[in-house]
Scaffold this motif. Structure first.
Motif, PDB file in Angstrom:
ATOM      1  N   GLY A 274       0.826  -1.193   0.000  1.00  0.00           N
ATOM      2  CA  GLY A 274       0.000   0.000   0.000  1.00  0.00           C
ATOM      3  C   GLY A 274       0.865   1.250   0.000  1.00  0.00           C
ATOM      4  N   HIS A 275       0.366   2.325  -0.610  1.00  0.00           N
ATOM      5  CA  HIS A 275       1.173   3.551  -0.722  1.00  0.00           C
ATOM      6  C   HIS A 275       1.426   4.191   0.632  1.00  0.00           C
ATOM      7  CE1 HIS A 275      -2.158   6.347   0.129  1.00  0.00           C
ATOM      8  NE2 HIS A 275      -2.910   5.450  -0.450  1.00  0.00           N
TER       9      HIS A 275
ATOM     10  N   VAL B  17      -1.202   6.657  -6.673  1.00  0.00           N
ATOM     11  CA  VAL B  17      -2.309   6.236  -5.819  1.00  0.00           C
ATOM     12  C   VAL B  17      -2.437   7.173  -4.618  1.00  0.00           C
ATOM     13  CG1 VAL B  17      -3.212   4.358  -4.406  1.00  0.00           C
ATOM     14  CG2 VAL B  17      -2.084   3.857  -6.577  1.00  0.00           C
ATOM     15  N   ALA B  18      -1.303   7.515  -4.008  1.00  0.00           N
ATOM     16  CA  ALA B  18      -1.338   8.472  -2.896  1.00  0.00           C
ATOM     17  C   ALA B  18      -1.845   9.830  -3.364  1.00  0.00           C
ATOM     18  CB  ALA B  18       0.062   8.614  -2.297  1.00  0.00           C
ATOM     19  N   TYR B  19      -1.444  10.224  -4.558  1.00  0.00           N
ATOM     20  CA  TYR B  19      -1.899  11.498  -5.110  1.00  0.00           C
ATOM     21  C   TYR B  19      -3.411  11.491  -5.290  1.00  0.00           C
ATOM     22  CZ  TYR B  19      -2.445  15.389  -8.380  1.00  0.00           C
ATOM     23  OH  TYR B  19      -2.844  16.551  -8.982  1.00  0.00           O
ATOM     24  N   TYR B  20      -3.940  10.399  -5.822  1.00  0.00           N
ATOM     25  CA  TYR B  20      -5.381  10.348  -6.053  1.00  0.00           C
ATOM     26  C   TYR B  20      -6.155  10.339  -4.740  1.00  0.00           C
ATOM     27  CZ  TYR B  20      -9.894   9.161  -8.055  1.00  0.00           C
ATOM     28  OH  TYR B  20     -11.221   9.185  -8.427  1.00  0.00           O
ATOM     29  N   GLN B  21      -5.589   9.747  -3.719  1.00  0.00           N
ATOM     30  CA  GLN B  21      -6.278   9.773  -2.427  1.00  0.00           C
ATOM     31  C   GLN B  21      -6.447  11.209  -1.937  1.00  0.00           C
ATOM     32  OE1 GLN B  21      -4.366   8.667   1.381  1.00  0.00           O
ATOM     33  NE2 GLN B  21      -5.974   7.136   1.526  1.00  0.00           N
TER      34      GLN B  21
ATOM     35  N   MET C 263      -7.248  11.445 -15.623  1.00  0.00           N
ATOM     36  CA  MET C 263      -8.137  10.622 -14.803  1.00  0.00           C
ATOM     37  C   MET C 263      -8.028   9.158 -15.197  1.00  0.00           C
ATOM     38  SD  MET C 263     -10.133  10.335 -12.292  1.00  0.00           S
ATOM     39  CE  MET C 263     -10.523  12.031 -11.868  1.00  0.00           C
ATOM     40  N   ARG C 264      -7.905   8.888 -16.472  1.00  0.00           N
ATOM     41  CA  ARG C 264      -7.733   7.509 -16.908  1.00  0.00           C
ATOM     42  C   ARG C 264      -6.464   6.923 -16.278  1.00  0.00           C
ATOM     43  NH1 ARG C 264      -8.796   3.781 -20.901  1.00  0.00           N
ATOM     44  NH2 ARG C 264     -10.294   5.099 -21.996  1.00  0.00           N
ATOM     45  N   PHE C 265      -5.386   7.695 -16.291  1.00  0.00           N
ATOM     46  CA  PHE C 265      -4.125   7.209 -15.738  1.00  0.00           C
ATOM     47  C   PHE C 265      -4.287   6.844 -14.270  1.00  0.00           C
ATOM     48  CE2 PHE C 265      -0.006   7.326 -13.806  1.00  0.00           C
ATOM     49  CZ  PHE C 265       0.882   6.903 -14.780  1.00  0.00           C
ATOM     50  N   LEU C 266      -4.911   7.732 -13.470  1.00  0.00           N
ATOM     51  CA  LEU C 266      -5.062   7.473 -12.039  1.00  0.00           C
ATOM     52  C   LEU C 266      -5.969   6.273 -11.790  1.00  0.00           C
ATOM     53  CD1 LEU C 266      -5.411  11.153 -10.741  1.00  0.00           C
ATOM     54  CD2 LEU C 266      -3.403   9.662 -10.593  1.00  0.00           C
ATOM     55  N   ALA C 267      -7.051   6.172 -12.555  1.00  0.00           N
ATOM     56  CA  ALA C 267      -7.963   5.039 -12.378  1.00  0.00           C
ATOM     57  C   ALA C 267      -7.268   3.724 -12.744  1.00  0.00           C
ATOM     58  CB  ALA C 267      -9.215   5.239 -13.222  1.00  0.00           C
ATOM     59  N   GLU C 268      -6.477   3.742 -13.807  1.00  0.00           N
ATOM     60  CA  GLU C 268      -5.767   2.520 -14.190  1.00  0.00           C
ATOM     61  C   GLU C 268      -4.695   2.151 -13.163  1.00  0.00           C
ATOM     62  OE1 GLU C 268      -4.414   3.293 -18.151  1.00  0.00           O
ATOM     63  OE2 GLU C 268      -6.329   2.666 -19.069  1.00  0.00           O
ATOM     64  N   ALA C 269      -4.096   3.163 -12.499  1.00  0.00           N
ATOM     65  CA  ALA C 269      -3.134   2.874 -11.431  1.00  0.00           C
ATOM     66  C   ALA C 269      -3.796   2.107 -10.292  1.00  0.00           C
ATOM     67  CB  ALA C 269      -2.519   4.170 -10.906  1.00  0.00           C
ATOM     68  N   LEU C 270      -5.108   2.283 -10.159  1.00  0.00           N
ATOM     69  CA  LEU C 270      -5.876   1.573  -9.138  1.00  0.00           C
ATOM     70  C   LEU C 270      -6.554   0.327  -9.707  1.00  0.00           C
ATOM     71  CD1 LEU C 270      -7.347   4.746  -7.455  1.00  0.00           C
ATOM     72  CD2 LEU C 270      -5.998   3.010  -6.274  1.00  0.00           C
ATOM     73  N   ASP C 271      -6.166  -0.044 -10.930  1.00  0.00           N
ATOM     74  CA  ASP C 271      -6.731  -1.236 -11.582  1.00  0.00           C
ATOM     75  C   ASP C 271      -8.251  -1.165 -11.686  1.00  0.00           C
ATOM     76  OD1 ASP C 271      -4.212  -2.478 -11.938  1.00  0.00           O
ATOM     77  OD2 ASP C 271      -4.242  -3.135  -9.849  1.00  0.00           O
ATOM     78  N   ASP C 272      -8.761   0.050 -11.911  1.00  0.00           N
ATOM     79  CA  ASP C 272     -10.205   0.249 -12.043  1.00  0.00           C
ATOM     80  C   ASP C 272     -10.633  -0.166 -13.451  1.00  0.00           C
ATOM     81  OD1 ASP C 272     -12.803   1.087 -12.161  1.00  0.00           O
ATOM     82  OD2 ASP C 272     -12.404   3.178 -11.657  1.00  0.00           O
ATOM     83  N   PRO C 273     -11.458  -1.199 -13.591  1.00  0.00           N
ATOM     84  CA  PRO C 273     -11.861  -1.654 -14.933  1.00  0.00           C
ATOM     85  C   PRO C 273     -12.747  -0.655 -15.670  1.00  0.00           C
ATOM     86  CG  PRO C 273     -13.088  -2.837 -13.240  1.00  0.00           C
ATOM     87  CD  PRO C 273     -12.041  -2.033 -12.536  1.00  0.00           C
TER      88      PRO C 273
END
Length: 706
Positions: free
Chosen positions: A170-171, A335-339, A468-478
């Motif tokens: 985890g970040h 991931v930490a950035y998106y949080q 946004m796509r990049f951040l979502a993909e970093a979280l493995d969001d389908p």
């Protein structure tokens, strides 16, 4: 609390009724996944991991489930234990619980005066939810007096908030969270357990689910937030970025958060913005619990344009209409950035998110990455020092023995404590004698993961795909998709111009010496419970003014020189010429309302020579009266306690002699010390001088600890 009988009502119907009490809306309905999680916990008594974006309503799941369990649904009845990482989160959660008819309380380092009252309510069965920090799990007294009786007496449910902290991958992994896996493994398999997070990729999800148990139910939803307008500016110097912010903060609508990577950066940025007339305040790990609560509320009330914060303001802070998030420096993980940016745009159609990366980011990432993982030689040195000592050793006592800086040493001790190699004993630590092995393979793997995260953050900055796509993909969001709003999708949306005057002013603040020290304005809460009759706002006639130090210990340049001179292992010596010259510069540039005419020294048991030389030298150069030192009437104890107990120990400990009182009567006093830590010693000593007749007291010290 009054209970109903499960047989008289349907679980879904009763859950919806409680949800409507929680939200205050008669038409409230569960979102996809919420009731499914509640049913798995209450009816099936399972272990559940919920991965949903910030604002989805994870807290609604555990408060509704907690009340259902207390009402007897699913065969439960005991109170819920919530393990939560931050005080801001706890304050918001206690308030939310009350709205749902759930009696909640917290035990943490900031409310020690309330612990007996909370424990009494728990023993009497009048508490539905107890919130604790993960650090409590490593406290022997807490385990003996609270945790063990609660677990053996029939806890209804356990909740682990921000569960990504459990995982090495985890970040925001935290050593204290490693206790949780062992705790859960020791409990009955039919005890409901809920773990929640908004920021976990597939690897972290799998790791956390495995630690919860082999039969864990995972409920995962989309993590993208379409309300955010993301952007990244070109990498630049601190002066350029702060100058830009001074000029353009008004371009952002509403109020928001400005994140910085270090405490020093947050305080310097706050100073620059305040000097430019903006209503902002710093919020860091050095901010006291009382001040944190006040500042959080001020931001929620839009009384501030922004809080300038480190990651201390993050998980759990809830302001649905937060208008913007700006980063001065990039976190080391997407991931930490998106949080952090996920705090914005939760209940608004649009919120602006801008990253201003810095030339120093990679160096800061490297520092924090290495500080969080123990080095074998350091660990062996700490274990040897503790084994050789006949008595427990505090962190300050250990520091000169092992040659490890305090922040890194504190983290190392946490890791060794979780590993069972050391344990707490009062305010110090002792070696347990248990065997300890350095897990080189695990730490190497984690280091590699951190390097990949840093590389991914640089890729995000480069802007090859939708932000946004990049951040979502970093979280493995389908469900990751192009947002159509960010600077990659729609072009640059902010004005990048910076006036030379704004940048020059920022550079001056960053390069200069002389750091303001804000005065305490309010006594800690609960002082009456520790036998001290101080409460509320400190009266104007008893308060010190804004003070000054040359630098913080964490500052480069002057800060490092001061750290070496004032180290516990260093000689108690007169002030050297270079530091004396800095003192004169700081005093000459101090924009005080009235010039001080009298100097008083703080009593010092560790640096009497330095303090006396500093006070007499400043009096001589500034042509002020040297009124000697305040006297100590008793030992004020260790500063390594919370604010309430620190003030209790300091109250009445300072006395002005008849000669000192006569000298300060009606005068403006410069109160001098070698360093300032929590500010309580200066606050209480300054109050003694005000009560002795001083018209004003200006605190001054060589350095600010932190």
């Amino acid at each position: 609390m009054e209970t109903s009988h499960p047989g008289t009502g349907d679980l879904a119907t009763r859950a919806t009724e409680i949800l409507r009490e929680l939200t205050g809306r008669s038409d409230a309905a569960f979102r996809d996944g919420q009731f499914e999680a509640i049913e798995a916990l209450v009816k099936d008594r399972k272990r559940v991991l919920v991965v949903q974006r910030t604002g989805w309503g994870k807290s609604a799941v555990y408060f509704v489930a907690a009340r259902l369990i207390r009402e007897g649904f699913g065969g439960g009845a005991g109170p819920t234990l919530i393990i939560s990482p931050l005080l801001a989160l706890m304050r918001d959660q206690v308030a939310a619980a009350e709205r749902a008819g759930v009696h909640a309380a917290t035990i943490n380092s900031a409310n020690a005066t309330e612990w007996d009252e909370v424990l009494g309510a728990l023993r009497d069965g009048n508490l539905d939810v107890l919130l604790i920090s993960p650090e409590r799990l490593t406290n022997p007294r807490f385990s003996e007096q609270v945790l063990h009786p609660l677990l053996t007496g029939g806890v209804g449910m356990i909740v682990v908030d921000e569960a990504h902290c459990i995982s090495d991958w985890g970040h925001d992994f935290r050593p204290d969270y490693r206790r949780i896996g062992a705790l859960l493994a020791s409990l009955s398999g039919d005890l409901p357990v809920l773990a929640t997070t908004a920021t976990a990729n597939s690897r972290v999800v799998d790791d956390v689910a495995a630690q919860l148990g082999s039969d864990t139910t995972v409920i995962r939803g989309p993590l993208s937030r379409d309300s955010l307008r993301l952007g990244v500016a070109p990498t630049s110097s601190p002066g350029h970025r702060i100058g830009w912010l001074v000029q353009h903060l008004g371009d952002f609508s509403g109020s928001g958060i400005i994140y910085c990577l270090t405490v020093s950066a947050a305080e310097d940025t706050t100073r620059a913005l305040k000097d430019a007339g903006w209503d902002v305040a710093a919020y860091t790990g050095r901010t006291d619990a009382e001040d944190r609560a006040r500042l959080e509320q001020a931001l929620k009330d839009n009384a501030l344009k922004a809080l300038v914060a480190t990651s201390a303001l993050g998980m759990g802070f809830d302001k649905p209409d937060l208008g913007f998030v700006v980063h001065l420096g990039a976190p080391s993980s997407a991931v930490a950035y998106y949080q952090q940016v996920g705090r914005a745009g939760r209940a608004t159609d649009s919120a602006d998110v801008l990253l201003l990366p810095g030339t120093e980011d990679a160096e800061i990432w490297e520092y924090f990455a290495t500080a969080s993982m123990p080095e074998e030689a350091d660990a062996r040195a700490v274990l040897a020092a503790l084994a050789d000592s006949p008595a427990p050793l505090s962190v300050p006592a250990l520091e000169p023995l092992v040659g490890i800086k305090r922040t890194k040493l504190t983290l190392l001790l946490k890791t060794l404590q979780v590993d069972g190699a050391v344990d707490r004993a009062g305010t110090g630590f002792v070696a347990t004698g248990a065997g300890w092995a350095y897990d080189a393979a695990r730490y190497a793997a984690v280091a590699e993961a951190r390097e990949r995260e840093a590389a991914a953050m640089l890729e995000y900055e480069a802007g090859h795909v939708c932000r946004m796509r990049f951040l979502a993909e970093a979280l493995d969001d389908p469900t990751a998709h192009d947002c159509g709003r960010c600077d990659v999708c729609a072009g640059q949306w902010w004005d990048s111009s910076v006036d030379a005057a704004a940048e020059s002013g920022a550079r001056k603040i960053l390069s200069g010496i002389g750091v303001p020290v804000e005065p305490r304005g309010q006594w800690p809460g609960g002082m009456e419970k520790v036998g001290v009759a101080l409460k509320g706002k400190i009266p104007a006639g008893e308060r010190v003014e804004e003070g000054r130090v040359i630098a913080r210990f964490t500052d480069l340049g002057a800060g490092q020189t001061l750290r070496g001179f004032l180290a516990e292992s260093a000689e108690d010596a007169p002030v050297p010429k270079n530091i004396a010259d800095w003192c004169i510069t700081v005093l000459s540039e101090w924009d005080w309302v009235e010039r001080p005419t009298v100097v008083v020294g703080m009593p010092s048991a560790t640096r009497p020579v330095t303090t006396a030389d500093l006070a007499s030298g400043l009096a001589r150069v500034g042509r002020m009266v040297d009124a000697g030192n305040l006297q100590l009437t008793r030992d004020p104890g260790s500063p390594e306690v919370n604010s309430a107990f620190r003030v209790k120990n300091l109250d009445g400990a300072f006395r002005a002699t008849a000669e000192t009182a006569a000298a300060v009567d009606g005068q403006v006093v410069l109160l001098v010390d070698t360093e300032i830590g929590s500010r309580w010693a200066m606050t209480v000593a300054g109050r003694a001088l005000r009560l002795a007749g001083a018209r004003a007291v200006l605190p001054f010290a060589l350095a600010l600890r932190g």
